[in-house]
Design a protein around this motif. Structure first.
Motif, PDB file in Angstrom:
ATOM      1  N   TYR A  97       0.855  -1.190   0.000  1.00 58.23           N
ATOM      2  CA  TYR A  97       0.000   0.000   0.000  1.00 58.23           C
ATOM      3  C   TYR A  97       0.889   1.237   0.000  1.00 58.23           C
ATOM      4  N   SER A  98       0.860   1.973  -1.104  1.00 58.92           N
ATOM      5  CA  SER A  98       1.740   3.136  -1.189  1.00 58.92           C
ATOM      6  C   SER A  98       1.195   4.328  -0.421  1.00 58.92           C
ATOM      7  N   ASP A  99      -0.132   4.451  -0.379  1.00 55.12           N
ATOM      8  CA  ASP A  99      -0.753   5.563   0.341  1.00 55.12           C
ATOM      9  C   ASP A  99      -1.486   5.021   1.567  1.00 55.12           C
ATOM     10  N   VAL A 100      -1.069   5.473   2.709  1.00 56.43           N
ATOM     11  CA  VAL A 100      -1.728   5.077   3.953  1.00 56.43           C
ATOM     12  C   VAL A 100      -2.078   6.336   4.723  1.00 56.43           C
ATOM     13  N   ARG A 101      -3.038   6.224   5.621  1.00 63.61           N
ATOM     14  CA  ARG A 101      -3.394   7.361   6.458  1.00 63.61           C
ATOM     15  C   ARG A 101      -3.612   6.874   7.885  1.00 63.61           C
ATOM     16  N   VAL A 102      -3.429   7.808   8.799  1.00 58.88           N
ATOM     17  CA  VAL A 102      -3.629   7.532  10.214  1.00 58.88           C
ATOM     18  C   VAL A 102      -4.908   8.233  10.628  1.00 58.88           C
ATOM     19  N   VAL A 103      -5.812   7.482  11.229  1.00 60.43           N
ATOM     20  CA  VAL A 103      -7.108   8.016  11.645  1.00 60.43           C
ATOM     21  C   VAL A 103      -7.207   7.887  13.152  1.00 60.43           C
ATOM     22  N   PHE A 104      -7.545   8.981  13.803  1.00 56.95           N
ATOM     23  CA  PHE A 104      -7.777   8.982  15.247  1.00 56.95           C
ATOM     24  C   PHE A 104      -9.285   9.075  15.445  1.00 56.95           C
ATOM     25  N   LYS A 105      -9.892   7.982  15.936  1.00 58.28           N
ATOM     26  CA  LYS A 105     -11.344   7.946  16.048  1.00 58.28           C
ATOM     27  C   LYS A 105     -11.751   7.201  17.314  1.00 58.28           C
ATOM     28  N   VAL A 109      -6.394   4.538  17.437  1.00 57.04           N
ATOM     29  CA  VAL A 109      -5.514   4.980  16.363  1.00 57.04           C
ATOM     30  C   VAL A 109      -5.557   3.902  15.286  1.00 57.04           C
ATOM     31  N   ILE A 110      -5.981   4.274  14.086  1.00 58.40           N
ATOM     32  CA  ILE A 110      -6.150   3.321  12.998  1.00 58.40           C
ATOM     33  C   ILE A 110      -5.244   3.734  11.851  1.00 58.40           C
ATOM     34  N   VAL A 111      -4.416   2.797  11.377  1.00 58.49           N
ATOM     35  CA  VAL A 111      -3.604   3.028  10.189  1.00 58.49           C
ATOM     36  C   VAL A 111      -4.254   2.218   9.079  1.00 58.49           C
ATOM     37  N   GLU A 112      -4.725   2.908   8.051  1.00 60.86           N
ATOM     38  CA  GLU A 112      -5.467   2.224   6.991  1.00 60.86           C
ATOM     39  C   GLU A 112      -4.967   2.655   5.627  1.00 60.86           C
ATOM     40  N   ALA A 113      -5.277   1.828   4.642  1.00 60.13           N
ATOM     41  CA  ALA A 113      -4.913   2.149   3.263  1.00 60.13           C
ATOM     42  C   ALA A 113      -5.899   3.174   2.726  1.00 60.13           C
ATOM     43  N   VAL A 114      -5.402   4.089   1.916  1.00 60.24           N
ATOM     44  CA  VAL A 114      -6.273   5.069   1.273  1.00 60.24           C
ATOM     45  C   VAL A 114      -6.997   4.332   0.148  1.00 60.24           C
ATOM     46  N   PRO A 115      -8.318   4.440   0.085  1.00 63.15           N
ATOM     47  CA  PRO A 115      -9.066   3.730  -0.966  1.00 63.15           C
ATOM     48  C   PRO A 115      -8.606   4.131  -2.364  1.00 63.15           C
ATOM     49  N   LYS A 116      -8.596   3.169  -3.276  1.00 65.66           N
ATOM     50  CA  LYS A 116      -8.201   3.435  -4.665  1.00 65.66           C
ATOM     51  C   LYS A 116      -9.183   4.406  -5.289  1.00 65.66           C
ATOM     52  N   GLY A 117      -8.664   5.347  -6.047  1.00 65.32           N
ATOM     53  CA  GLY A 117      -9.521   6.310  -6.718  1.00 65.32           C
ATOM     54  C   GLY A 117     -10.102   7.360  -5.792  1.00 65.32           C
ATOM     55  N   SER A 118      -9.548   7.496  -4.623  1.00 64.90           N
ATOM     56  CA  SER A 118     -10.052   8.480  -3.683  1.00 64.90           C
ATOM     57  C   SER A 118      -9.761   9.877  -4.195  1.00 64.90           C
ATOM     58  N   LYS A 119     -10.780  10.713  -4.220  1.00 63.14           N
ATOM     59  CA  LYS A 119     -10.623  12.095  -4.698  1.00 63.14           C
ATOM     60  C   LYS A 119     -10.250  13.040  -3.553  1.00 63.14           C
ATOM     61  N   THR A 121      -8.229  15.090  -1.097  1.00 58.26           N
ATOM     62  CA  THR A 121      -6.868  15.593  -1.063  1.00 58.26           C
ATOM     63  C   THR A 121      -6.465  15.776   0.393  1.00 58.26           C
ATOM     64  N   PRO A 122      -5.260  15.393   0.713  1.00 62.21           N
ATOM     65  CA  PRO A 122      -4.843  15.525   2.109  1.00 62.21           C
ATOM     66  C   PRO A 122      -4.668  16.987   2.501  1.00 62.21           C
ATOM     67  N   ASP A 123      -4.974  17.276   3.744  1.00 58.75           N
ATOM     68  CA  ASP A 123      -4.793  18.620   4.281  1.00 58.75           C
ATOM     69  C   ASP A 123      -3.299  18.832   4.488  1.00 58.75           C
ATOM     70  N   PRO A 124      -2.670  19.784   3.778  1.00 58.35           N
ATOM     71  CA  PRO A 124      -1.208  19.948   3.869  1.00 58.35           C
ATOM     72  C   PRO A 124      -0.738  20.350   5.267  1.00 58.35           C
ATOM     73  N   MET A 125      -1.621  20.911   6.090  1.00 53.71           N
ATOM     74  CA  MET A 125      -1.213  21.308   7.425  1.00 53.71           C
ATOM     75  C   MET A 125      -1.164  20.123   8.377  1.00 53.71           C
ATOM     76  N   ARG A 126      -1.776  19.003   8.016  1.00 51.79           N
ATOM     77  CA  ARG A 126      -1.836  17.855   8.918  1.00 51.79           C
ATOM     78  C   ARG A 126      -0.913  16.721   8.487  1.00 51.79           C
ATOM     79  N   ILE A 127      -0.156  16.879   7.417  1.00 52.58           N
ATOM     80  CA  ILE A 127       0.759  15.836   6.973  1.00 52.58           C
ATOM     81  C   ILE A 127       1.976  15.839   7.889  1.00 52.58           C
ATOM     82  N   ILE A 128       2.288  14.675   8.437  1.00 46.81           N
ATOM     83  CA  ILE A 128       3.442  14.525   9.312  1.00 46.81           C
ATOM     84  C   ILE A 128       4.451  13.634   8.606  1.00 46.81           C
ATOM     85  N   PRO A 129       5.568  14.173   8.143  1.00 47.12           N
ATOM     86  CA  PRO A 129       6.551  13.331   7.455  1.00 47.12           C
ATOM     87  C   PRO A 129       7.228  12.381   8.447  1.00 47.12           C
ATOM     88  N   LEU A 130       7.367  11.129   8.040  1.00 42.61           N
ATOM     89  CA  LEU A 130       8.036  10.122   8.884  1.00 42.61           C
ATOM     90  C   LEU A 130       9.302   9.658   8.241  1.00 42.61           C
TER      91      LEU A 130
END
Length: 130
Positions: A97-105, A109-119, A121-130
């Motif tokens: 999975y090349s695109d993953v996201r972290v969801v706090f719900k 804490v859930i780490v999940e794959a971004v669905p294929k064809g998802s329109k 766009t990530p919020d640039p202020m919330r991207i945390i480089p690892l």
């Protein structure tokens, strides 16, 4: 003192070279300050009482006496650390999975794959480089 001459106080020396603050404040200096502030409170009013109370508390701490009002803040260990999240993201990427996201719900804490064809766009202020 001549105009332009600098005062040679411990605070001034501390600004010129690294000196721990604890080396500048001693029990004797705090006792002197407490006496002075007691005079200030007596002469100028109760508005200065909180400063006197704080100095008395600091003096008791330096003397090693327990302060009755001081309650230590609890240090609870984190349930999930940044390293845990980074490990989960690396595992998802290693699984293909090349695109993953972290969801706090709901406290999870859930780490999940971004669905294929998802329109989305990530919020640039919330991207945390690892």
């Amino acid at each position: 003192m001549a105009a332009g001459a600098e005062m040679k106080t411990p605070v001034r020396k501390a600004m010129n070279r690294p000196v721990a603050l604890a080396q500048l404040i001693t029990v004797a200096s705090l006792e002197r300050d407490v006496q002075f502030l007691a005079y200030v409170v007596e002469k100028y009013g109760e508005v200065y009482r909180p400063i006197l109370n704080r100095l008395n508390t600091e003096l008791e701490v330096m003397r090693g006496k327990p302060v009755p009002d001081a309650v230590p803040m609890p240090r609870t260990p984190a349930k999930v650390t940044q390293a845990d999240i980074a490990r989960a993201i690396r595992a998802m990427r290693a699984a293909g999975y090349s695109d993953v996201r972290v969801v706090f719900k709901d406290g999870a804490v859930i780490v999940e794959a971004v669905p294929k064809g998802s329109k989305a766009t990530p919020d640039p202020m919330r991207i945390i480089p690892l």
